[in-house]
Write a protein that holds these residues in place. Structure first.
Motif, mmCIF file in Angstrom:
data_model
loop_
_atom_site.group_PDB
_atom_site.id
_atom_site.type_symbol
_atom_site.label_atom_id
_atom_site.label_comp_id
_atom_site.label_asym_id
_atom_site.label_seq_id
_atom_site.Cartn_x
_atom_site.Cartn_y
_atom_site.Cartn_z
ATOM 1 N N LEU A 9 -35.825 17.351 0.747
ATOM 2 C CA LEU A 9 -36.212 18.016 -0.474
ATOM 3 C C LEU A 9 -36.393 19.603 -0.098
ATOM 4 N N ALA A 10 -36.752 20.042 0.488
ATOM 5 C CA ALA A 10 -36.785 21.429 0.938
ATOM 6 C C ALA A 10 -35.496 22.253 0.910
ATOM 7 N N LEU A 11 -34.526 21.557 1.638
ATOM 8 C CA LEU A 11 -33.115 22.083 1.757
ATOM 9 C C LEU A 11 -32.663 22.189 0.179
ATOM 10 N N SER A 12 -32.728 20.997 -0.494
ATOM 11 C CA SER A 12 -32.405 21.138 -1.922
ATOM 12 C C SER A 12 -33.040 21.981 -2.918
ATOM 13 N N GLY A 13 -34.287 22.376 -2.595
ATOM 14 C CA GLY A 13 -35.042 23.323 -3.268
ATOM 15 C C GLY A 13 -34.415 24.743 -3.092
ATOM 16 N N VAL A 14 -34.258 24.981 -1.836
ATOM 17 C CA VAL A 14 -33.836 26.358 -1.363
ATOM 18 C C VAL A 14 -32.555 26.497 -1.903
ATOM 19 N N ILE A 15 -31.430 25.306 -1.990
ATOM 20 C CA ILE A 15 -30.191 25.574 -2.338
ATOM 21 C C ILE A 15 -30.413 25.921 -3.877
ATOM 22 N N MET A 16 -30.894 25.214 -4.665
ATOM 23 C CA MET A 16 -31.128 25.427 -6.183
ATOM 24 C C MET A 16 -31.796 26.729 -6.575
ATOM 25 N N LEU A 17 -32.859 27.134 -5.721
ATOM 26 C CA LEU A 17 -33.224 28.425 -5.820
ATOM 27 C C LEU A 17 -32.261 29.773 -5.758
ATOM 28 N N VAL A 18 -31.262 29.437 -4.788
ATOM 29 C CA VAL A 18 -30.135 30.417 -4.330
ATOM 30 C C VAL A 18 -29.440 30.453 -5.633
ATOM 31 N N LEU A 19 -29.066 29.174 -5.848
ATOM 32 C CA LEU A 19 -27.968 28.972 -7.369
ATOM 33 C C LEU A 19 -28.642 29.706 -8.419
ATOM 34 N N ALA A 20 -29.920 29.616 -8.673
ATOM 35 C CA ALA A 20 -30.639 30.259 -9.938
ATOM 36 C C ALA A 20 -30.352 31.610 -9.774
ATOM 37 N N ALA A 21 -30.484 32.246 -8.401
ATOM 38 C CA ALA A 21 -30.524 33.817 -8.194
ATOM 39 C C ALA A 21 -29.155 34.325 -8.649
ATOM 40 N N LEU A 22 -28.312 33.678 -8.263
ATOM 41 C CA LEU A 22 -26.788 34.091 -8.472
ATOM 42 C C LEU A 22 -26.607 34.124 -9.919
ATOM 43 N N ARG A 23 -25.885 35.097 -10.538
ATOM 44 C CA ARG A 23 -25.564 35.290 -12.042
ATOM 45 C C ARG A 23 -24.285 34.795 -12.134
ATOM 46 N N GLN A 24 -23.296 34.722 -11.273
ATOM 47 C CA GLN A 24 -21.892 34.406 -11.502
ATOM 48 C C GLN A 24 -21.648 33.285 -11.761
ATOM 49 N N GLY A 25 -21.136 32.770 -12.748
ATOM 50 C CA GLY A 25 -20.488 31.409 -13.116
ATOM 51 C C GLY A 25 -21.481 30.650 -13.977
ATOM 52 N N GLN A 26 -22.581 30.956 -14.295
ATOM 53 C CA GLN A 26 -23.604 30.120 -14.861
ATOM 54 C C GLN A 26 -24.225 30.934 -16.140
ATOM 55 N N ASN A 27 -24.683 29.977 -16.963
ATOM 56 C CA ASN A 27 -25.290 30.675 -18.231
ATOM 57 C C ASN A 27 -26.953 30.508 -17.779
ATOM 58 N N ASP A 28 -27.716 31.144 -18.850
ATOM 59 C CA ASP A 28 -29.107 31.289 -18.451
ATOM 60 C C ASP A 28 -29.684 29.914 -18.601
ATOM 61 N N TRP A 29 -29.061 28.918 -18.994
ATOM 62 C CA TRP A 29 -29.687 27.592 -19.108
ATOM 63 C C TRP A 29 -29.707 26.916 -18.136
ATOM 64 N N SER A 30 -28.373 26.817 -17.085
ATOM 65 C CA SER A 30 -28.018 26.374 -15.900
ATOM 66 C C SER A 30 -28.904 27.148 -14.816
#
Length: 101
Positions: A9-30
Motif C-alpha cells: 500500500l505504501a509503495l503504491s501510494g508513493v509511486i502514484m504521488l510521484v506520477l502525480a508530481a510529473l507533468r509530462q505525459g498526463q493531463n490534469d485529470w490523471s
C-alpha cells in the motif's frame, strides 16, 4: 501477510504521488487521480502501520490493479507520436482539400 500488504500500500501510494508530481505525459485529470489515490493508499498504510491496534481490517488486493493501470497510462501517453514523412503530409493535405477526411 499484514506487513506485506501495508508495504505494498505504501509503495503504491508513493509511486502514484510521484506520477502525480510529473507533468509530462498526463493531463490534469490523471494527475489529480494519481494524487487522490496516492494519498488514500498512503493514508491507509499509515493507519494500518501506526494507528491500527488489532482486530479486523480490509484487504483490497484489487486496489493494486489501479496503480498498475495508472503507470501503464503514464508511459503510454509519454511515447512520442511518429512524425509524418513528406509523402504522408502531402497525402493528408490532399485528403483535407478534397473533403475525404
Amino acid at each position: 501477510m499484514f506487513n506485506w500488504y501495508v508495504g505494498l500500500l505504501a509503495l503504491s501510494g508513493v509511486i502514484m504521488l510521484v506520477l502525480a508530481a510529473l507533468r509530462q505525459g498526463q493531463n490534469d485529470w490523471s494527475r489529480a487521480l494519481n494524487a487522490i489515490f496516492g494519498v488514500g493508499f498512503l493514508g491507509y498504510a499509515f493507519y494500518l502501520a501506526f494507528l491500527f491496534d488489532g482486530g479486523s481490517y480490509f484487504i483490497f488486493f484489487q486496489a493494486f490493479i489501479l496503480p498498475v493501470m495508472m503507470i501503464v497510462n503514464f508511459f503510454r501517453n509519454r511515447t512520442p507520436k511518429p512524425k509524418l514523412t513528406e509523402t504522408q503530409k502531402a497525402w493528408r493535405a490532399y485528403q483535407q482539400s478534397t473533403g475525404h477526411e
